[in-house]
Design an enzyme around this catalytic site. Sequence first.
Site, PDB file in Angstrom:
ATOM      1  N   GLU A 146       0.851  -1.319  -0.017  1.00 20.14           N
ATOM      2  CA  GLU A 146       0.021  -0.097   0.102  1.00 20.14           C
ATOM      3  C   GLU A 146       0.767   1.427   0.110  1.00 20.14           C
ATOM      4  O   GLU A 146       1.859   1.456   0.868  1.00 20.14           O
ATOM      5  CB  GLU A 146      -0.773  -0.141   1.397  1.00 20.14           C
TER       6      GLU A 146
ATOM      7  N   LYS B 221       2.305   4.580   1.257  1.00 24.91           N
ATOM      8  CA  LYS B 221       2.184   5.189   2.344  1.00 24.91           C
ATOM      9  C   LYS B 221       2.055   6.534   2.416  1.00 24.91           C
ATOM     10  O   LYS B 221       2.984   7.450   2.050  1.00 24.91           O
ATOM     11  CB  LYS B 221       3.770   4.803   3.110  1.00 24.91           C
TER      12      LYS B 221
ATOM     13  N   CYS C  75      15.554  46.979 -14.734  1.00 26.21           N
ATOM     14  CA  CYS C  75      15.438  45.689 -15.453  1.00 26.21           C
ATOM     15  C   CYS C  75      16.936  45.376 -15.336  1.00 26.21           C
ATOM     16  O   CYS C  75      17.662  46.016 -16.128  1.00 26.21           O
ATOM     17  CB  CYS C  75      14.731  45.670 -16.651  1.00 26.21           C
TER      18      CYS C  75
HETATM   19  N1  5U1 Z   1      -0.701   2.311   4.473  1.00 27.75           N
HETATM   20  C1  5U1 Z   1      -0.402   2.294   5.397  1.00 27.75           C
HETATM   21  N2  5U1 Z   1       0.407   3.212   6.127  1.00 27.75           N
HETATM   22  N3  5U1 Z   1       0.334   2.707   7.284  1.00 27.75           N
HETATM   23  C2  5U1 Z   1       1.283   3.278   8.211  1.00 27.75           C
HETATM   24  N4  5U1 Z   1      -0.528   1.198   6.174  1.00 27.75           N
HETATM   25  C3  5U1 Z   1       0.037   1.268   7.272  1.00 27.75           C
HETATM   26  N5  5U1 Z   1       0.243   0.545   8.519  1.00 27.75           N
HETATM   27  C4  5U1 Z   1       0.711   1.273   9.404  1.00 27.75           C
HETATM   28  C5  5U1 Z   1       1.165   2.489   9.444  1.00 27.75           C
HETATM   29  C6  5U1 Z   1       1.562   3.331  10.660  1.00 27.75           C
HETATM   30  O1  5U1 Z   1       0.995   0.561  10.532  1.00 27.75           O
HETATM   31  C7  5U1 Z   1       0.124  -0.711  10.822  1.00 27.75           C
HETATM   32  C8  5U1 Z   1       1.276  -1.757  10.025  1.00 27.75           C
HETATM   33  C9  5U1 Z   1       0.576  -0.945  12.334  1.00 27.75           C
END
Ligand code: 5U1
Length: 677
Positions: free
Chosen positions: A116, A118, A411
């Site tokens: 996924e 972030k 200028c």
């Molecule tokens: N996409 C995503 N971002 N994020 C941040 N998943 C995700 N999972 C997280 C965090 C802090 O934490 C879990 C794995 C616990």
Amino acid sequence: MTASDIQAQALQLRERLREWNYRYYVLDDPSVPDAEYDQALRELQELEQANPGLVTPDSPTQRVGATPLQAFDQVEHEVPMLSLDNAFNADELQDFERRLLDRLGADPGTVSYSCEPKLDGIAVSLLYRDGMLTRGATRGDGRTGEDITRNVRTIPSIPLRLRGDGYPAVLEVRGEIYMPRAGFERLNQQARETDSKLFVNPRNAAAGSLRQLDSRITAQRNLEMCCYGVGLVEDGELPMQHSAILDLLHQWGLRINPESRVVEGIQACEDYYQYLAARRDELPYDIDGIVYKVDRIDLQRELGFVARAPRWAIARKFPAQEQTTQLLDVEFQVGRTGAITPVARLQPVFVGGVTVSNATLHNSDEIERLGVQVGDTVIVRRAGDVIPQIVSVVTERRPADARPVVFPTRCPVCGSATERAADEAVIRCMGGLVCAAQQKAAIKHFVSRRAMDVDGLGDKLVEQLVDTGLVTNVASLYHLQRSDLLQLPRMGEKSADNLLAALEESKAATLPRFIFALGIREVGEATALSLARHFGSWEKLATASEEQLLEVDDVGPVVADHLRQFFDSAESLSVVHALREAGVHWSDLEVADAQVLPLEGQTWVVTGKLEHMGRSEAKAFLQQLGAKVAGSVSARTHCVLAGPGAGSKLTHARELGIDVIDEDGFLELLSSHGLAT
Ligand code: 5U1
């Protein structure tokens, strides 16, 4: 109407609004025009105002924010909100899998990962009891956060009530609240206009918006939420794969990231990283990495945690989009309209995946706002395809020999006086076409591909032509002789002949291209097309009154004023006259019937990377031709414009048998409708 009729009507309006909201914010697939949504919302508001007993906490009218709080209450997270370990390269990612396989006693390639993006936002928790949103909280230190329920209720992609059924009686959903880049740019634009403090980046803007004690302010900020997991779950079962949980959250009306996917083995994780790294700039929001999670929940449980991070997940980080570097100098560039732009010369620094050595400082107000001095350590940000910016100054590190930035009073190119219009932040050179910088910029624009498209006349050559005095304005290009060109360094006979042939060919223009090529202030391609369609001929356009100009789509008072200034200028008209004398010509257009635009009634989707234009430009063209542009593919999509790197949208279009067009086909379509290509 009886009381029960009124209640039924309120119910029906709420259902309709919820459905439209879900289509718009969660599925990215708008189903009604904004005006229809607004109308239904107004009807519901009126109904509820007249019958206050009808208002329910999950009504779509209850998202506007409430009176300010004194402070946020504290919230204990029953299930702690964990943080994530980071991997900064492919080796560290492989180490992560090696450790995990050892613990599980599993073979490489046998573990599936949910991948996924972030998001660079603020981690939050949403608590639903019996499907109703009862609490929103920040992560805080992972155990104690702040109660931001009032604020999260204003975010349209967060359902006040879950859709469908089958959800646990207590369901805590976790995810990231973020501000899309476009919303961030808009917010900072407003801040500039009101002389308020700018936000440094979308993440800070999201954090600042979410931590407002006055939720009515949060309601005005463009925040979105994307969910990535669950916390507390009671009285209900969830599937045993993380990816299946995400799918369920989506069905229950929560937004999940459409880029997420499940892959087998760590090599596929790395491939996904490379794939998304190449598309990072195209995404409408900032991401700072990819999160990989072991998909099977039983394996997650077996792996457990170390300190405050799970062993079953890791974030593979992208190159940072902000870095510190030193401001070496400030130079001043003069643009086509005489605008003098300060440009920061920087100690080269690797940021956002490229080496940056220049950044725009916009104007003198920006320099003052930043309080930046030459020699300062500055924070540079480069995200998306936005030009690198200096976002702040590390004043503690100011050297003793730092010197203030002094804006030139004349200028820097032609020495003419400069002026700042009362309502503008920009300082301009008043030299007009006497100024070599303005001459060069006007000529570069005139010959560019989307304007008169003079092949082989690049920036360097334009500069040489102006510096040697062979060309002084766009009309004099058409008087160049072979012998003139052969005087230029590194100009061979063949290149000279090719250039003369290209100039000759460019004389056959179209009216919209010609209008655009003139470089009238604020008249871009789309406006040039509207003007050409509306007036049909140069003569009608050039003699139109301000009122007549204002009748054209796209033309407001500012553009109308610039147009009239252009047509009232003897100098501009004499250049146009000289161009026509030199043989530049076009055919008049049929005056368009505003009702019958060629793509009227069609919905298009633009995806992937386009080589010759930005996606927003492609969207503007489509809208110009009457099409609606949607964010996702559905059965109602007519056509998808797909460039290289197109992913799930293209696959989905193919599955649905929807027409797909590549950029070349699109350019042909544009040109067949008289749009510059
Ligand atoms: N996409 C995503 N971002 N994020 C941040 N998943 C995700 N999972 C997280 C965090 C802090 O934490 C879990 C794995 C616990």
